[in-house]
Design an enzyme around this catalytic site. Sequence first.
Site, PDB file in Angstrom:
ATOM      1  CB  SER A 143      -0.888   0.018   1.248  1.00 57.48           C
ATOM      2  OG  SER A 143      -1.481   1.289   1.410  1.00 57.48           O
ATOM      3  CE1 TYR A 156      -3.926  -2.169   4.981  1.00 57.76           C
ATOM      4  CE2 TYR A 156      -3.111   0.011   4.393  1.00 57.76           C
ATOM      5  CZ  TYR A 156      -3.702  -1.185   4.029  1.00 57.76           C
ATOM      6  OH  TYR A 156      -4.060  -1.404   2.728  1.00 57.76           O
TER       7      TYR A 156
HETATM    8  P1  NAP Z   1     -11.684  -5.380   0.440  1.00 56.06           P
HETATM    9  O1  NAP Z   1     -12.569  -4.843  -0.608  1.00 56.06           O
HETATM   10  O2  NAP Z   1     -11.977  -5.089   1.871  1.00 56.06           O
HETATM   11  O3  NAP Z   1     -11.525  -6.949   0.231  1.00 56.06           O
HETATM   12  C1  NAP Z   1     -10.672  -7.656   1.087  1.00 56.06           C
HETATM   13  C2  NAP Z   1     -10.547  -9.070   0.610  1.00 56.06           C
HETATM   14  O4  NAP Z   1      -9.662  -9.750   1.500  1.00 56.06           O
HETATM   15  C3  NAP Z   1     -11.856  -9.812   0.621  1.00 56.06           C
HETATM   16  O5  NAP Z   1     -11.911 -10.666  -0.488  1.00 56.06           O
HETATM   17  C4  NAP Z   1     -11.777 -10.611   1.911  1.00 56.06           C
HETATM   18  O6  NAP Z   1     -12.457 -11.853   1.853  1.00 56.06           O
HETATM   19  C5  NAP Z   1     -10.285 -10.901   1.989  1.00 56.06           C
HETATM   20  N1  NAP Z   1      -9.857 -11.212   3.339  1.00 56.06           N
HETATM   21  C6  NAP Z   1      -9.865 -10.404   4.415  1.00 56.06           C
HETATM   22  N2  NAP Z   1      -9.380 -11.061   5.490  1.00 56.06           N
HETATM   23  C7  NAP Z   1      -9.055 -12.314   5.057  1.00 56.06           C
HETATM   24  C8  NAP Z   1      -8.514 -13.454   5.687  1.00 56.06           C
HETATM   25  N3  NAP Z   1      -8.211 -13.445   6.992  1.00 56.06           N
HETATM   26  N4  NAP Z   1      -8.316 -14.565   4.948  1.00 56.06           N
HETATM   27  C9  NAP Z   1      -8.624 -14.583   3.630  1.00 56.06           C
HETATM   28  N5  NAP Z   1      -9.153 -13.539   2.989  1.00 56.06           N
HETATM   29  C10 NAP Z   1      -9.372 -12.413   3.689  1.00 56.06           C
HETATM   30  O7  NAP Z   1     -10.183  -4.855   0.228  1.00 56.06           O
HETATM   31  P2  NAP Z   1      -9.471  -4.239  -1.051  1.00 56.06           P
HETATM   32  O8  NAP Z   1      -9.616  -2.782  -0.983  1.00 56.06           O
HETATM   33  O9  NAP Z   1      -9.851  -4.978  -2.274  1.00 56.06           O
HETATM   34  O10 NAP Z   1      -7.956  -4.552  -0.659  1.00 56.06           O
HETATM   35  C11 NAP Z   1      -7.246  -5.663  -1.175  1.00 56.06           C
HETATM   36  C12 NAP Z   1      -5.781  -5.511  -0.791  1.00 56.06           C
HETATM   37  O11 NAP Z   1      -5.284  -4.282  -1.317  1.00 56.06           O
HETATM   38  C13 NAP Z   1      -5.540  -5.456   0.707  1.00 56.06           C
HETATM   39  O12 NAP Z   1      -4.354  -6.107   1.023  1.00 56.06           O
HETATM   40  C14 NAP Z   1      -5.421  -3.974   0.975  1.00 56.06           C
HETATM   41  O13 NAP Z   1      -4.661  -3.734   2.131  1.00 56.06           O
HETATM   42  C15 NAP Z   1      -4.715  -3.525  -0.280  1.00 56.06           C
HETATM   43  N6  NAP Z   1      -4.888  -2.106  -0.572  1.00 56.06           N
HETATM   44  C16 NAP Z   1      -6.113  -1.564  -0.750  1.00 56.06           C
HETATM   45  C17 NAP Z   1      -6.223  -0.221  -1.042  1.00 56.06           C
HETATM   46  C18 NAP Z   1      -7.557   0.463  -1.253  1.00 56.06           C
HETATM   47  O14 NAP Z   1      -7.570   1.710  -1.314  1.00 56.06           O
HETATM   48  N7  NAP Z   1      -8.655  -0.248  -1.386  1.00 56.06           N
HETATM   49  C19 NAP Z   1      -5.082   0.578  -1.130  1.00 56.06           C
HETATM   50  C20 NAP Z   1      -3.840  -0.007  -0.948  1.00 56.06           C
HETATM   51  C21 NAP Z   1      -3.755  -1.357  -0.674  1.00 56.06           C
HETATM   52  P3  NAP Z   1     -13.934 -12.118   2.495  1.00 56.06           P
HETATM   53  O15 NAP Z   1     -14.804 -10.967   2.089  1.00 56.06           O
HETATM   54  O16 NAP Z   1     -14.301 -13.412   1.868  1.00 56.06           O
HETATM   55  O17 NAP Z   1     -13.756 -12.216   3.978  1.00 56.06           O
END
Ligand code: NAP
Length: 248
Positions: A143, A156
Amino acid sequence: MGELIDRVSLITGGSRGIGRACCFALASDKSNIALNYNKSSGAADKAVAELEGKGVRAKAYQADVSNAEQTKRMMDQILDDFGRVDVIVNNAGITRDRSFMKMTVDQWHQVLLVNLDGPFNVTSGLLPQMVERGWGRIINITSIVAQMGNFGQSNYAVAKGGMIAFTKSLAREVAVKGVTVNAVAPGFIETDMTAAVPEKVLDTVRQMTPMGRLGRPEEVARAVRFLAAPQASFITGQVVNINGGMYM
Ligand code: NAP
């Protein structure tokens, strides 16, 4: 098209957001997809059905990646079903935001467990078979917060910063084995994760971003697809920033 034909990609947290977009991006290169999820079984099943419609094999696997036993069981099942995993996208992640002085030890540990132990559990289990075949792609979703820090996200930031350090160290260890290890660092992307962020904060984010907007999951997934492709053969230990210019 078709650059990952007969390959198998495991995407953790593939049920929603960026992970889901990665599943479709890799499937558009004809990779078969092992989609990991934790709680969203309906969304995972729906994604699998749509992926199969694109002409690849796809299957959903429930496991909390922070739990070593559950993760091991999942990986055994994937290897039974598909025989191999060539691409790992360590994407599953959570936030538990709180200013540091109010942060509980539980909030600290939960974030480290999912965001950092998760990639350890998955990568350590699947790396040996990649090394044995002499080909593999590991892509860690870190991130912008690892690079800039962020109010209320010390837990985080530590986890995501650790992921970058892990990426570079592992890249050095397996470079001569045909396995590349890279990280993708998104800025603020429109997913459920940012939907939880107050609109006032998102307005500030837009103001801080030269492109003046949040990113889309597909814009992150495109970089993941690029790094997974055979042509990305001389790229390892890198952090690819997808952030609209917010950090440069
Ligand atoms: P999201 O929409 O909240 O989705 C999170 C995903 O992770 C879901 O599929 C969830 O599965 C899964 N997950 C959470 N805890 C888990 C666990 N213990 N075991 C297995 N799966 C798990 O998040 P996102 O925004 O797509 O983010 C995805 C990645 O990108 C993350 O690592 C986040 O830190 C990173 N990121 C996001 C952003 C942003 O702005 N969105 C920016 C930088 C980095 P379930 O729903 O099935 O529980």
